[in-house]
Design a protein around this motif. Structure first.
Motif, PDB file in Angstrom:
ATOM      1  N   GLN A 137      14.988  15.226  27.955  1.00  0.00           N
ATOM      2  CA  GLN A 137      15.739  15.776  27.474  1.00  0.00           C
ATOM      3  C   GLN A 137      16.324  17.135  26.543  1.00  0.00           C
ATOM      4  O   GLN A 137      17.725  18.082  26.717  1.00  0.00           O
ATOM      5  N   TYR A 138      15.585  17.776  25.819  1.00  0.00           N
ATOM      6  CA  TYR A 138      15.709  18.440  24.599  1.00  0.00           C
ATOM      7  C   TYR A 138      15.263  19.245  24.207  1.00  0.00           C
ATOM      8  O   TYR A 138      15.004  20.400  24.167  1.00  0.00           O
ATOM      9  N   ILE A 139      13.785  19.764  25.264  1.00  0.00           N
ATOM     10  CA  ILE A 139      12.953  20.964  25.316  1.00  0.00           C
ATOM     11  C   ILE A 139      12.431  20.729  27.096  1.00  0.00           C
ATOM     12  O   ILE A 139      12.527  19.699  28.034  1.00  0.00           O
ATOM     13  N   GLU A 140      12.304  21.815  27.657  1.00  0.00           N
ATOM     14  CA  GLU A 140      11.709  22.052  28.689  1.00  0.00           C
ATOM     15  C   GLU A 140      10.479  21.401  29.386  1.00  0.00           C
ATOM     16  O   GLU A 140       9.846  20.854  28.646  1.00  0.00           O
ATOM     17  N   PRO A 141      10.523  20.888  30.708  1.00  0.00           N
ATOM     18  CA  PRO A 141       9.570  20.243  30.954  1.00  0.00           C
ATOM     19  C   PRO A 141       8.386  20.654  31.361  1.00  0.00           C
ATOM     20  O   PRO A 141       7.233  20.239  30.845  1.00  0.00           O
TER      21      PRO A 141
END
Length: 179
Positions: free
Chosen positions: A118-122
């Motif tokens: 939710q906070y950084i790219e997968p």
């Protein structure tokens, strides 16, 4: 969205580093058994799906209910194995170790890992997962006294480089599909 050029390069670098660790630097043989490589590939594929697939569900329901439902389904799927295997005799310390592995090593670890999507790219989350073979190698060397030569060090170095490549900022802002 399409991966950035640096993402594609870092994936190649991480795969090469992992390949070097898996072969021990000898490209004519594996340092692992074929069965271990098979399960490693299955785990890598599952982890890729695990990191990317639940994004929309996390936004709608949050990570805890999704992870809880997934673990419930997995637990139910393994019930036939539970009833067909003999129950080992466990000391109280064994029970506490199992509880710790279930709660600390599985439940909390997956909640933190998948919540980070939710906070950084997968793709960045997935690349940080590339540290797993490196950590496994370090633990094998330190605890099991496995051989660790210069090529193994080079493979580990490549994995670290690939992870730091993910942290490089993009020249163009990343546009997500929902923007």
């Amino acid at each position: 969205m399409w991966p950035r050029r640096i993402d594609a390069i870092s994936i190649v670098v991480a795969v090469v580093g992992t390949f070097i660790l898996a072969t021990g630097g000898r490209f004519d043989q594996l340092a692992l058994s074929p069965l271990a490589c098979f399960w490693g590939l299955i785990a890598a594929f599952s982890e890729a799906i695990n990191t990317v697939l639940p994004g929309k569900l996390f936004k709608k329901y949050g990570p805890i209910p999704i992870i809880g439902a997934a673990m419930l389904v997995a637990g139910i799927a393994f019930l036939p194995i539970y009833f067909t295997q003999p129950m080992p005799k466990l000391a109280p310390v064994d029970v506490w170790v199992i509880v710790y592995i279930i709660i600390g090593g599985t439940l909390l670890a997956y909640i933190m890992y998948l919540s980070s999507v939710q906070y950084i790219e997968p793709s960045t989350v997935g690349m940080l997962g590339a540290f797993e073979p490196l950590i496994a190698t370090i633990l094998s060397v330190s605890l099991l006294h496995a051989d660790f030569g210069p090529m193994d060090m080079f493979g580990g170095f490549l994995i670290i480089v690939a992870t730091f490549m993910q942290l490089m900022p993009s020249r163009n802002p990343i546009k997500k599909n929902d923007e």
